[in-house]
Write a protein that holds these residues in place. Structure first.
Motif, mmCIF file in Angstrom:
data_model
loop_
_atom_site.group_PDB
_atom_site.id
_atom_site.type_symbol
_atom_site.label_atom_id
_atom_site.label_comp_id
_atom_site.label_asym_id
_atom_site.label_seq_id
_atom_site.Cartn_x
_atom_site.Cartn_y
_atom_site.Cartn_z
ATOM 1 N N ARG A 228 2.208 1.796 -3.404
ATOM 2 C CA ARG A 228 1.225 2.397 -4.320
ATOM 3 C C ARG A 228 1.023 3.878 -4.003
ATOM 4 N N THR A 229 1.047 4.213 -2.710
ATOM 5 C CA THR A 229 0.891 5.624 -2.329
ATOM 6 C C THR A 229 2.019 6.469 -2.923
ATOM 7 N N GLN B 5 -0.283 12.151 2.855
ATOM 8 C CA GLN B 5 -1.351 11.226 2.450
ATOM 9 C C GLN B 5 -1.557 10.139 3.520
ATOM 10 N N LEU B 6 -0.412 9.572 3.991
ATOM 11 C CA LEU B 6 -0.510 8.506 5.001
ATOM 12 C C LEU B 6 -1.000 9.049 6.342
ATOM 13 N N ASP C 176 1.521 6.779 -6.637
ATOM 14 C CA ASP C 176 0.391 7.686 -6.930
ATOM 15 C C ASP C 176 0.808 9.154 -6.801
ATOM 16 N N GLN C 177 1.583 9.455 -5.748
ATOM 17 C CA GLN C 177 2.015 10.847 -5.553
ATOM 18 C C GLN C 177 2.901 11.283 -6.723
ATOM 19 N N THR D 198 3.668 11.942 0.264
ATOM 20 C CA THR D 198 3.416 10.578 0.735
ATOM 21 C C THR D 198 3.092 10.579 2.231
ATOM 22 N N LEU E 207 0.834 -1.208 0.000
ATOM 23 C CA LEU E 207 0.000 0.000 0.000
ATOM 24 C C LEU E 207 0.870 1.261 0.000
ATOM 25 N N ILE E 208 1.972 1.219 0.749
ATOM 26 C CA ILE E 208 2.871 2.390 0.744
ATOM 27 C C ILE E 208 3.526 2.519 -0.628
#
Lengths: 439, 439
Positions: free
Chosen positions: A358-359, A435-436, A362-363, A432, A355-356
């Motif tokens: 992908r984050t 977002q997290l 995405d950024q 990142t 998931l990280i």
């Protein structure tokens, strides 16, 4: 709270923070900031001073790692971290770029009056490099309670790690007995850990990408091979193994055969390096005969280091069986005695948190920054965070962001990453982490 | 004056002389008596003391070599000589056995009231071993006026040879300008020079002979090979010469290929040795990057010594052309820079004096001692005496007597020759010198 593409960290910010660090630990050729040394402490205190100026809070943990933080709306944390120690003759980017990028993120968020839901933290780890004490990620492993027992008595410059840690303000005494490490509660509030680091290879530069989304981390197995032969007169002793027990000759055949073995494994995730021949002070002290090697004698004593790295422990263990066979066979062939001692065995991380990953990707896409996925060839403190089971059995979700290393060079005075590339990485780290930390 | 078979030197005589020498320059493992050091001087003074006690006369020449003598009926001389310096960690027989044998000869003749027609002399040479200053037979070459100019500035333990010689009482200043060497008249009165030495090989022991009649002496060519590559991160830098400039890997391939080259020459009079890898202090000082080699880095700097020995200079010169080609080709293949510097080039002696060889063999036969002819694999001061043209153009007639080395081992703490074997050699030397001094 949405992140905006115009939230960027500038190259000037990076350059300004670097200005004071360039002078700390500089030597004739590159840098030398050993683990748990005065000069490492000076570098960390410089970072602490900048955090203080920016109004960020800080504390030191029992392993003398520095933690800089910006509280969020609740007691959960999105963390970053990196180190400031270097190998002797290394550069000022391996480790330092990650600390400076993360500090610039915290300062940016502090100034911006953004109030992320979770808090943001920077862990400035101690002693990530193994060059001083033969042990990697000392600070991270000590505080996570996974430093091997034998590490405390490893020596550097005549001082044990235990003594060096005490001298730099760590509570080695307590850590050694299992006290003062991170508590279950302290571990439970870490939501994610994202480390920025230079690539230390040339994949990004060759593929013209600015960001690497790290997929896994290679572990390593490191050994010393010590050899004992017989000193003989170089002119009066005929050549051939029936007359000579020649350590230098045996060593060279071992190295060539080990290189041929590595070539067999060419398509797989494994690199092998013989970095040291006859040059480590601690090993040399245990081999007093080493000083009797001379131009006019057949060589009777010698040693070399052997290292392999791979994400796969299974692959490394299988490979080491073949290494041992080659060293033993070659020693016997040349009539020399050999001892192969594995002194470090680091398990790699087959996969960082998806998931990280992908984050981060995405950024990059949102910011229009070209990125690719790639494994890390080097070990990092992120590996300790990813592989250490917390006291409640959980694994912390961990990710890594790579930025380019010029010419792929690191652990060298020529190591270099531009302020622009570090700023781009810091901007990706900023988005990142925000977002997290958003919920 | 005829020699009688019952004129023998006993093992007890040898043991008695050795008793005081065993303590001088002894270290943990073997001996260390460097060229032109206090400890070498102490060993020579011990021999001088015994000569004084025996009523022999002595003087020191301008190179601080000690000459012990017993005058004959006219001013012509049959000489012997050897050295007392050792390589670090060497034994107490290479050199010392020859000094002690010759001293026992002079003492025997002095006590016996024999009055040989020519005088007998022992030259105790300084600095025969190259281990200290990288130059062989320093004392002999200095007094014969054939020490190369560059030798004076060679360093050992932070001191130049020039300074070390001055400190031990030599007149290096005069010798350097060509003054104070042996005069034409001094050279002209040397009728013959016969040196006794341990074999430093195992030919005598394997063939069960006690005496070797030396036929010739191998010369040598010695070089340093220095390499410069690039320090890279061992985990993040892929293997292969397109990514790495790995000095340790290049060195090992060079050594293996040079070994294969030597095997091609297997039937010929040539031995090759790579005695030192990364361990010489003087060379290391000129390569400061050497200290940056580490377990976790691709190696960026290194060096090794290369030595060949042969009686034939032509053979050695041809061989060195191939060595240079192999080193250059391998360096290019691995992307490292290389420099091959030949720092010592000793011409061998294709043949020692045939009449002296026959005299030695005849004495062995008369004394019923088994002997064989064999070449010397090692250099000796006798080589300087044999190859140096005297000021009047003459060459001094030179011979050598070999005695066994146990297991062929020398330049080692395990170097050993029995007192009985040394006494047998001394007896052969006695009869040979008396024969040569008879008219």
């Amino acid at each position: 709270m949405g992140n905006l593409p115009n939230q960027t960290i500038t190259a000037q910010t990076i350059t300004d923070i670097y200005a004071g660090l360039h002078a700390i630990g500089q030597i004739d050729s590159g840098y030398d900031r050993p683990a748990y040394s005065d000069v490492e402490t000076a570098a960390i205190r410089y970072i602490q001073g900048l955090a203080d100026q920016a109004g960020l809070s800080h504390y030191w943990d029992a392993a003398a790692n520095l933690i800089i933080e910006l509280q969020g709306q609740e007691d959960r944390w999105v963390e970053s971290g990196s180190h400031l120690d270097t190998v002797p003759g290394g550069g000022n980017y391996d480790g330092a770029a990650g600390v400076i990028a993360a500090l610039s993120v915290l300062i940016y968020v502090k100034k911006s009056q953004l109030r992320p839901y979770k808090g943001l933290r920077l862990r400035v780890w101690r002693g990530e490099e193994s060059a001083s004490f033969g042990v990697v990620s000392i600070g991270a492993r000590a505080i996570m309670g996974v430093l091997p027992n034998e590490a405390w008595e490893q020596m550097h410059n005549g001082q044990s790690l235990y003594a060096a840690m005490q001298a730099q303000g760590a509570d080695a005494k307590a850590l050694r007995t299992g006290m003062q490490g991170m508590t279950s509660a302290q571990q439970a509030v870490i939501s994610a850990y994202v480390e920025l680091h230079i690539e230390q290879g040339n994949v990004l530069e060759q593929s013209k990408k600015t960001i690497g989304v790290v997929t896994g981390i290679r572990g390593s197995i490191r050994s010393w091979v010590r050899l004992k032969g017989r000193f003989d007169h170089s002119g009066a002793t005929p050549m051939g193994t029936e007359f000579r027990a020649d350590v230098n000759l045996a060593m060279s055949y071992m190295q060539v055969r080990l290189h041929e073995l590595a070539q067999e494994y060419g398509g797989q995730d494994l690199v092998q390096t013989i970095g040291v021949v006859n040059l480590n002070t601690s090993v040399a002290q245990a081999l007093p005969d080493l000083r009797f090697n001379a131009v006019s004698k057949v060589s009777g004593c010698g040693f070399f280091s052997h290292e392999i790295r791979s994400c796969s422990l299974t692959l490394m263990d299988a490979y080491m069986l073949r290494v041992k066979a080659i060293v033993a066979t070659t020693a016997a062939e040349f009539g020399v005695e050999m001892a192969l001692e594995t002194f470090s065995r680091m398990v790699g991380i087959p996969a960082l948190d998806p998931l990280i990953q992908r984050t981060i990707a995405d950024q990059c896409m949102a910011l229009n920054i070209p990125s690719i996925p790639l494994p890390s060839g080097a070990w990092h403190d992120a590996g300790v965070m990813a592989q250490t089971e917390c006291r409640d059995g959980r694994l912390i979700p961990v990710g890594m962001i790579f930025i380019p290393s010029h010419d792929g060079v690191s652990h060298s005075p020529q190591e270099w990453t531009s302020a622009a590339d570090i700023a781009t990485g810091a901007t990706v780290l900023l988005h990142t982490m925000l977002q997290l930390a958003a919920d």
